[in-house]
Design a protein around this motif. Structure first.
Motif, PDB file in Angstrom:
ATOM      1  N   TYR A 312       0.835  -1.203   0.000  1.00  0.00           N
ATOM      2  CA  TYR A 312       0.000   0.000   0.000  1.00  0.00           C
ATOM      3  C   TYR A 312       0.872   1.256   0.000  1.00  0.00           C
ATOM      4  CZ  TYR A 312      -3.288   3.508   1.768  1.00  0.00           C
ATOM      5  OH  TYR A 312      -4.037   4.645   1.943  1.00  0.00           O
ATOM      6  N   THR A 357      -4.721  -0.354  -4.196  1.00  0.00           N
ATOM      7  CA  THR A 357      -4.606   0.487  -3.004  1.00  0.00           C
ATOM      8  C   THR A 357      -5.965   0.687  -2.331  1.00  0.00           C
ATOM      9  OG1 THR A 357      -4.705   2.433  -4.455  1.00  0.00           O
ATOM     10  CG2 THR A 357      -2.534   1.726  -3.706  1.00  0.00           C
ATOM     11  N   GLU A 358      -7.032   0.753  -3.114  1.00  0.00           N
ATOM     12  CA  GLU A 358      -8.360   0.940  -2.520  1.00  0.00           C
ATOM     13  C   GLU A 358      -8.778  -0.279  -1.707  1.00  0.00           C
ATOM     14  OE1 GLU A 358      -7.745   3.761  -5.661  1.00  0.00           O
ATOM     15  OE2 GLU A 358      -7.659   1.568  -5.711  1.00  0.00           O
TER      16      GLU A 358
END
Length: 374
Positions: A312, A357-358
């Protein structure tokens, strides 16, 4: 990573491998932009890595390989990704598929291990258009057929598919995620001609169509377990970190050589402040990643959450460094021949790789907030 850093904590055999890969990477970097421009797989680079012993090293000892440590694996990929992230990505997916089939297919694992060590090419075909980032939880069903099961559907972003001898494919069998090896060529497996990516163009990560493809029972495997080598989760942060390192080097080189009002651009305070911020964040991402690799080498259950956080942070840092490179580079950085624009395009790709990343933000946020489905 320098030889001094390598020698601090790794066995001599792993240091020697990293030195060989470092020598190869220098040549890869010199032509990476050309392969990107042509959107061409650097087959020679992958063959050179195999000849250097990278494939034999990453294969675990229990299935006939040398059993590279997670720490050395991460350093190897960062070296490759800084030089040529497309080659690093294809090799990572090749390693993930080859190691996966060697470990997961109980009746044919030794066969796939031998093929991997012999230099055959493997590709990872797990991600589905309908399942988003949840590549270990397929939504496509395989139905019983002569010799095994039949799959009709699609798998996307299959890096190196055009040169692969084998795919690792998953599907639901009786509602259970199940993994298979699929030998190529297979007339029931075809490329859907829509490929044209913005970044990592030399991966040629294709969308594949499966039309009643037989998933053979002898090539059936189990789901990944805790003790299996976590090739893809352990490798993906390194792709973004390598890109971030390359982008920072390009930024620094430009800032030190570009003269504005009689002084190098590096003398401007705003550049110094911005560089301090992204360099510190990049160093933090490297440190978090190293911690995850160390935890993995010691078999600690915390390694997977740590590696998720490392990916991340690495994904976001790579984009931030590359974006700053464009700002510092100005019009020069926006030109096609500048490495700065390529780093920006490549950095964006890391955020899309599973888990995105979400998705990771949701997982991490729920863990911190102790949110349950109840």
């Amino acid at each position: 990573m320098t030889s001094t850093e390598n020698s601090m904590s790794l066995p001599e055999t792993e240091n020697l491998l990293l030195d060989r890969v470092g020598e190869l990477a220098a040549g890869f970097a010199a032509v990476a932009a050309e392969y990107d421009d042509r959107a061409e797989i650097a087959v020679g680079h992958l063959e050179a890595l195999h000849a250097a012993g990278a494939d034999a090293a990453v294969l675990p000892e229990r299935v006939g390989g040398q059993g590279l440590s997670y720490r050395a694996f991460g350093r190897l990929l960062r070296i490759l990704a800084k030089a040529d992230p497309s080659t690093a990505t294809i090799w990572l997916m090749h390693a993930g598929a080859g190691v996966g089939l060697a470990e997961l297919t109980e009746t044919s694992g030794s066969f796939f291990a031998e093929e991997f060590l012999a230099g055959k090419r493997f590709a990872n075909a797990l991600s589905e258009p309908a399942s988003g980032n949840r590549f270990l939880n397929p939504q496509q069903d395989a139905v019983a057929a002569a010799g095994g099961w039949s799959l009709t559907g699609a798998k996307r972003f299959v890096s190196g598919a055009e040169i692969a001898d084998y795919l690792i494919v998953n599907a639901r069998v009786d509602d259970v995620p199940t993994f298979f090896g699929v030998p190529l060529p297979d007339p029931s497996v075809s490329v859907i001609p829509i490929w044209d990516t913005l970044g990592l163009r030399a991966t040629r990560s294709q969308l594949l169509a499966f039309d009643h493809t037989v998933l053979r029972s002898e090539y059936r495997g189990r789901a990944p377990g805790y003790t299996d080598f976590a090739t893809i989760p352990a490798g993906l942060p390194a792709i973004s970190l390598g890109i971030a390192d390359a982008a920072l080097d390009a930024l620094v080189a430009h800032a030190r050589s570009r003269v504005i009002l009689g002084k190098p651009l590096a003398h401007q305070q705003w550049v110094q402040f911005e560089v301090a911020d992204v360099e510190s964040r990049s160093a933090a991402a490297h440190a978090l990643y190293d911690r995850g690799l160390l935890e993995a080498d010691h078999g600690l259950p915390s390694f997977f959450p740590t590696l998720m956080r490392a990916k991340y942070l690495a994904n976001k840092v790579a984009v931030e460094v590359a974006q700053l490179g464009v700002r510092v580079g100005g019009a020069s950085g926006y030109l096609k021949q500048s490495p700065i624009q390529r780093h920006l395009r490549d950095a964006e790709a890391g955020q899309l790789m599973a888990y995105s990343t979400e998705v990771m933000a949701g997982e991490i946020g729920r863990e911190v907030l102790k949110v349950t489905d109840e």
